[in-house]
Scaffold this motif. Structure first.
Motif, mmCIF file in Angstrom:
data_model
loop_
_atom_site.group_PDB
_atom_site.id
_atom_site.type_symbol
_atom_site.label_atom_id
_atom_site.label_comp_id
_atom_site.label_asym_id
_atom_site.label_seq_id
_atom_site.Cartn_x
_atom_site.Cartn_y
_atom_site.Cartn_z
ATOM 1 N N ASN A 128 0.782 -1.334 0.083
ATOM 2 C CA ASN A 128 0.029 -0.022 -0.016
ATOM 3 C C ASN A 128 0.887 1.162 -0.111
ATOM 4 O OD1 ASN A 128 0.632 0.438 2.817
ATOM 5 N ND2 ASN A 128 -0.687 -1.226 3.055
ATOM 6 N N ALA A 129 0.293 2.543 -0.204
ATOM 7 C CA ALA A 129 0.847 3.648 -0.034
ATOM 8 C C ALA A 129 1.724 4.023 1.245
ATOM 9 C CB ALA A 129 -0.096 4.847 -0.449
ATOM 10 N N SER A 130 1.012 3.513 2.351
ATOM 11 C CA SER A 130 1.776 3.740 3.665
ATOM 12 C C SER A 130 2.931 2.964 3.509
ATOM 13 C CB SER A 130 0.804 3.349 4.805
ATOM 14 O OG SER A 130 -0.495 3.870 4.783
ATOM 15 N N TYR A 186 -1.360 13.101 4.664
ATOM 16 C CA TYR A 186 -2.292 11.777 5.115
ATOM 17 C C TYR A 186 -1.566 11.681 6.448
ATOM 18 C CZ TYR A 186 -4.549 7.586 5.439
ATOM 19 O OH TYR A 186 -5.415 6.620 5.615
ATOM 20 N N THR A 201 1.562 15.817 -1.263
ATOM 21 C CA THR A 201 0.271 14.905 -1.780
ATOM 22 C C THR A 201 -0.031 15.530 -2.971
ATOM 23 O OG1 THR A 201 0.025 14.692 0.674
ATOM 24 C CG2 THR A 201 -1.780 14.104 -0.730
ATOM 25 N N ASN A 252 -6.465 13.595 -0.015
ATOM 26 C CA ASN A 252 -7.644 12.808 0.205
ATOM 27 C C ASN A 252 -8.891 13.683 0.918
ATOM 28 O OD1 ASN A 252 -5.462 12.733 2.336
ATOM 29 N ND2 ASN A 252 -7.314 11.843 3.542
ATOM 30 N N ASP A 282 3.347 11.577 -2.640
ATOM 31 C CA ASP A 282 2.150 10.589 -2.247
ATOM 32 C C ASP A 282 1.114 10.890 -3.497
ATOM 33 O OD1 ASP A 282 -0.199 9.556 -1.325
ATOM 34 O OD2 ASP A 282 0.008 10.513 0.583
ATOM 35 N N HIS A 321 -3.882 8.905 -4.194
ATOM 36 C CA HIS A 321 -5.295 9.350 -4.727
ATOM 37 C C HIS A 321 -5.169 9.456 -6.083
ATOM 38 C CE1 HIS A 321 -8.621 8.657 -2.312
ATOM 39 N NE2 HIS A 321 -7.794 8.918 -1.136
ATOM 40 N N SER A 348 -1.231 3.391 -3.452
ATOM 41 C CA SER A 348 -1.950 2.234 -3.231
ATOM 42 C C SER A 348 -2.670 1.728 -4.691
ATOM 43 C CB SER A 348 -2.844 2.562 -2.562
ATOM 44 O OG SER A 348 -2.524 2.824 -1.116
HETATM 45 C C1 LIG Z 1 -3.288 10.747 0.359
HETATM 46 C C2 LIG Z 1 -3.174 9.433 1.135
HETATM 47 N N1 LIG Z 1 -1.989 8.823 1.258
HETATM 48 C C3 LIG Z 1 -1.751 7.800 1.646
HETATM 49 C C4 LIG Z 1 -2.902 6.835 2.130
HETATM 50 C C5 LIG Z 1 -2.520 5.723 2.552
HETATM 51 O O1 LIG Z 1 -3.114 4.510 1.940
HETATM 52 P P1 LIG Z 1 -3.029 3.196 2.284
HETATM 53 O O2 LIG Z 1 -4.060 2.964 3.274
HETATM 54 O O3 LIG Z 1 -3.546 2.152 1.353
HETATM 55 O O4 LIG Z 1 -1.815 2.686 2.907
HETATM 56 C C6 LIG Z 1 -4.150 7.241 1.826
HETATM 57 C C7 LIG Z 1 -5.265 6.454 2.246
HETATM 58 O O5 LIG Z 1 -6.155 6.787 2.072
HETATM 59 C C8 LIG Z 1 -4.326 8.695 1.570
HETATM 60 O O6 LIG Z 1 -5.561 9.083 1.208
#
Ligand SMILES: Cc1ncc(COP(=O)(O)O)c(C=O)c1O
Length: 444
Positions: A134-136, A161, A212, A216, A243, A246, A266
């Motif tokens: 995932n992105a995190s 985020y 970002t 989000n 990031d 989205h 992600s």
């Molecule tokens: C801007 C942004 N970055 C990172 C994330 C993290 O994504 P994930 O929970 O898939 O790791 C999100 C999740 O909503 C997000 O909105």
């Protein structure tokens, strides 16, 4: 009736019949080559389909979403088209025949072709992409992997985020980094103003800027390339971390267009890949400098694969990413972006004259995509989201963060206009009751 339209409709119905036949003949197990049969192939490549409900109706049929819950939180996680679910199921069943044999000897080989497909979509070299969860994970790999010293400054925004902010805060506590936060008053329809805010935060000690690409909370599109350029102009060694959680497979761009050094996203959001899929990009020459979170034999290797030593994880999940890319490509990114923006504007424009309605999302395509966040005067976001669900089973996301308070609504390519009409009429009804309750209490 226009004869072309009649022909198209007939063609469309015939294709729909074909889809139904396919589903009855091969319940749940179409062969790998069947992916495209779920789509309407008669639309020519440059045909404008943004408001062609026949076309999008066909796309709706490619998903298995429930008609009993109107899902407007696609920004959280998106559902997978049936072809992706089926592929995942097949890979999973295969893996369960002999897990280590099929996962480690057969499916693992497929990771390189998934990487190639992702690189094609992202517009970079496959040697710059690692597949993860995932992105995190992607962004925290960078945040914790960068060589930084006590006193080094990082510029970020309060609207980034939370996982990303928390990771930087951990480095602040542990390593003595200094975080410089910008506060954005959204929406902003002036890219130069945004860039100026970043520039004002840069000092001689700024080593990293965090951007970002699509916020989000409100759907604001940020001028990532302009910010990267300003950062490099201020200091050519400043590192730019983007990031893209989205924006990937939502907006039409290639990762190098953003001019950043690092990028994480992600794939279970806008690409509609299986849950728990993500991607990390690092500009080739910088790979060797980033320390992986999970150590390989040579943590300073210039090979991007050093970030894929995650231990045992689901290979079926990773392999099914390719099917999501095929599905996405069959629609086309530009078409998808236009449709998503159209859906967002469709409902927001109908709400603008509702007394008490406000939005923190721009209606302009340069500054927004599918996401919009709105508020009704006198109702908390939590109560508003609860009312939407209670009255019409409309599932949204109540958002309260920093200077943002509202309900976030995210439709997707499978969203029928009728669901958006339901949203509008429900907001109208809630606003009407709320306004008359406010009036009668002020008369008392
Ligand atoms: C801007 C942004 N970055 C990172 C994330 C993290 O994504 P994930 O929970 O898939 O790791 C999100 C999740 O909503 C997000 O909105």
């Amino acid at each position: 009736m226009n004869s072309d339209l009649t022909h198209n409709r007939r063609n469309f119905v015939r294709k729909l019949g074909g889809l139904a036949g396919l589903l009855t003949l091969t319940p749940g197990l179409p062969s790998f080559a069947d992916d495209k049969k779920y789509l309407a192939p008669e639309v020519s490549p440059d045909e404008e389909v943004t408001d062609n409900e026949d076309y999008w109706g066909f796309i709706q049929q490619a998903y298995s979403v429930s008609p009993n819950v109107i899902n407007f939180n696609n920004g959280g996680v998106s559902p997978q088209p049936i072809v992706v679910q089926d592929a995942l199921d097949r890979y999973n069943r295969l893996s369960n025949e002999a897990p280590t044999y099929y996962m480690w000897r057969t499916l693992d080989e497929g990771r390189e072709s998934v990487r190639l497909k992702l690189a094609d979509l992202a517009g970079c070299s496959p040697e710059e992409l690692a597949i993860n969860r995932n992105a995190s994970e992607a962004l925290e790999t960078i945040i914790f992997g960068l060589n930084l010293q006590k006193g080094d400054e990082v510029v970020l925004t309060k609207q980034d985020y939370p996982n990303v902010i928390n990771a930087w805060k951990q480095r602040e506590k542990r390593d003595g980094l200094v975080l410089k936060f910008i506060n954005l008053d959204l929406p902003i329809e002036d890219n130069q103003l945004i860039v100026r805010k970043y520039k004002e935060a840069f000092t001689a000690k700024t080593k990293v800027v965090m951007v970002t690409h699509l916020i989000n909370w409100s759907g604001q599109i940020m001028p990532a390339a302009l910010i990267s350029r300003a950062a490099k102009k201020h200091n050519p060694n400043m590192q730019v971390v983007i990031d893209g959680a989205h924006s990937f497979a939502h907006l039409t761009y290639k990762i190098p267009d953003l001019e950043g050094d690092y990028y994480g996203t992600s794939l279970h959001k806008w690409l509609c890949s299986p849950f728990g899929t993500g991607m990390l990009y690092i500009k080739q020459p910088l790979i060797k400098n980033i320390w992986p979170l999970l150590a390989p034999e040579d943590p300073q290797s210039p090979d991007i694969r050093k970030f894929e030593r995650l231990g045992t994880r689901s290979f079926p999940t990773e392999m099914a990413i390719g099917h999501a890319i095929n599905f996405h490509n069959t629609i086309g990114n530009e078409r998808k972006q236009k449709r998503l923006h159209y859906l967002k504007n469709y409902w927001v424009e109908k709400c603008l004259n509702i007394p008490g309605f406000s939005t923190i999302t721009s209606l302009k395509p340069e500054f927004s995509g599918a996401i919009a966040t709105f508020a009704l005067k006198g109702i908390t976001p939590g109560n508003l989201a609860t009312e939407l669900f209670k009255r019409a089973r409309i599932h949204t996301s109540a958002t309260v963060w920093e200077n943002i308070a509202g309900v976030r609504v995210t439709p997707h390519v499978y969203t029928p206009l009728k669901d958006l009409d339901r949203l509008v009429s429900t907001i109208q009804a809630i606003a009407k009751e709320n306004n008359s309750a406010a009036k009668s209490s002020s008369l008392k």
